[in-house]
Motif scaffolding. Sequence first.
Motif, mmCIF file in Angstrom:
data_model
loop_
_atom_site.group_PDB
_atom_site.id
_atom_site.type_symbol
_atom_site.label_atom_id
_atom_site.label_comp_id
_atom_site.label_asym_id
_atom_site.label_seq_id
_atom_site.Cartn_x
_atom_site.Cartn_y
_atom_site.Cartn_z
ATOM 1 N N MET A 69 46.918 -7.959 -23.675
ATOM 2 C CA MET A 69 48.222 -7.456 -23.818
ATOM 3 C C MET A 69 49.142 -8.626 -24.436
ATOM 4 N N GLU B 51 49.543 -10.788 -15.574
ATOM 5 C CA GLU B 51 48.962 -9.886 -16.885
ATOM 6 C C GLU B 51 47.708 -9.393 -16.946
ATOM 7 N N GLY C 85 50.548 -6.459 -15.161
ATOM 8 C CA GLY C 85 49.596 -5.718 -15.539
ATOM 9 C C GLY C 85 48.268 -5.625 -15.426
ATOM 10 N N SER C 86 47.370 -4.751 -15.606
ATOM 11 C CA SER C 86 45.901 -4.785 -15.722
ATOM 12 C C SER C 86 45.350 -4.979 -14.089
ATOM 13 N N GLU D 22 47.858 -4.782 -11.746
ATOM 14 C CA GLU D 22 48.426 -3.349 -11.274
ATOM 15 C C GLU D 22 47.281 -2.938 -10.212
ATOM 16 N N THR E 198 55.619 -1.595 -13.280
ATOM 17 C CA THR E 198 54.521 -2.436 -13.811
ATOM 18 C C THR E 198 54.381 -2.075 -15.208
ATOM 19 N N TYR E 199 53.524 -2.590 -15.903
ATOM 20 C CA TYR E 199 53.140 -2.278 -17.197
ATOM 21 C C TYR E 199 52.610 -1.245 -17.660
ATOM 22 N N GLY F 37 53.040 2.859 -15.795
ATOM 23 C CA GLY F 37 53.276 1.661 -14.873
ATOM 24 C C GLY F 37 53.467 2.310 -13.451
#
Length: 353
Positions: free
Chosen positions: A1, A197, A261-262, A265, A284-285, A321
């Motif tokens: 990311m 992240e 993220g990832s 999440e 979220t991302y 997200g």
Amino acid sequence: MKNLTDKNSLRFLRLVILMLFISMFSSCNDLMLGEEPNNTPNDNFEILWKEFDRMYALFEVKNIDWDQLYAIYKPKVNNNMSGDELFDVISEMLAELNDGHVWMIKPDPGFRRFDSGPVYPEGDFDLELVRSKLKAEFSIGDSQDPDVIYGKFDGEIGYIYLENLGLTPAFYREALEHILPFMKDTKGLIFDARGIEGGYDRSSQEVAGFFTKESKLYMTSRFKNGPAHQDFGPAIEWRTTPNLDIFYTKPIKLLTNRHTGSAGETFVLAMKTMGHVLVMGDSTYGAFSDNPKRELPNGWIYAISTGDFRDAAGVSFEGIGIPPHELVKNSPEEIQSGKDKVLEMAIEALKLL
């Protein structure tokens, strides 16, 4: 990311070096086992397009016609173009996926990196600002760059921050077994997931297990297992795994932003199944899938999302997200002036309990 911290950037650089080292041996094995592919712009484009056609898991989720993209971008490729020109064309095509787990690296000379996913502004979160407001603070890991920070704001409100979820489940289990007894007299807890992240989904599952007494389905994942776009293996069910020896089930405000993220999440998906958890902040991302790495004949390395991850209701948040229960956004100007509105609202809400 994108937008990795310095520590994560160093880890990423080490990973790239390792992959390059492994790829040298992989290339040698390819030479011994079969004919080496031609290293021309046309061949490199064809190989990458076909690998995504075979392995990419999210064409249906993202409503993408991969054949149509071939028709658009293949005519832009010719064997007389430079490496940078080829990199630009492939980057344009991969940008259509809008996938934060899809990236491509052109190693030196002339190092370049492309990331397919969206780029969100930074500056809405400052860990040092949070730390300046804690009345009691402790950390686990490197004193200069800790893996975990925890403490209390006024003796009643607890706080936990994880830099990422990239360590083993055993690390987080030991950390939370140490931290949660410290929180026993608090009215509520703020769990700060802003900026997590990535990491390991098993680690996010382990952490979530300390905040529930029930096993609940929170996610399913399935992975490509054949060349057709619809070829997937059976769905894998992910459930919360309660730690019934040590747990915290008082009210929790879970803070998120566009840089969660990832694995961060998948942690949010697990926590959202719990009635005492309220998610505050920004969405979220939006990048969930695992992303194995591949190498082209020209030595470029790229990552492909091969998994379809969904919440318990079957909803995919790829490229979108996870929305919070309560949408609250900090501006960079507020953070620069010393005001973390998201954090302050979470504290005030817990004080009123």
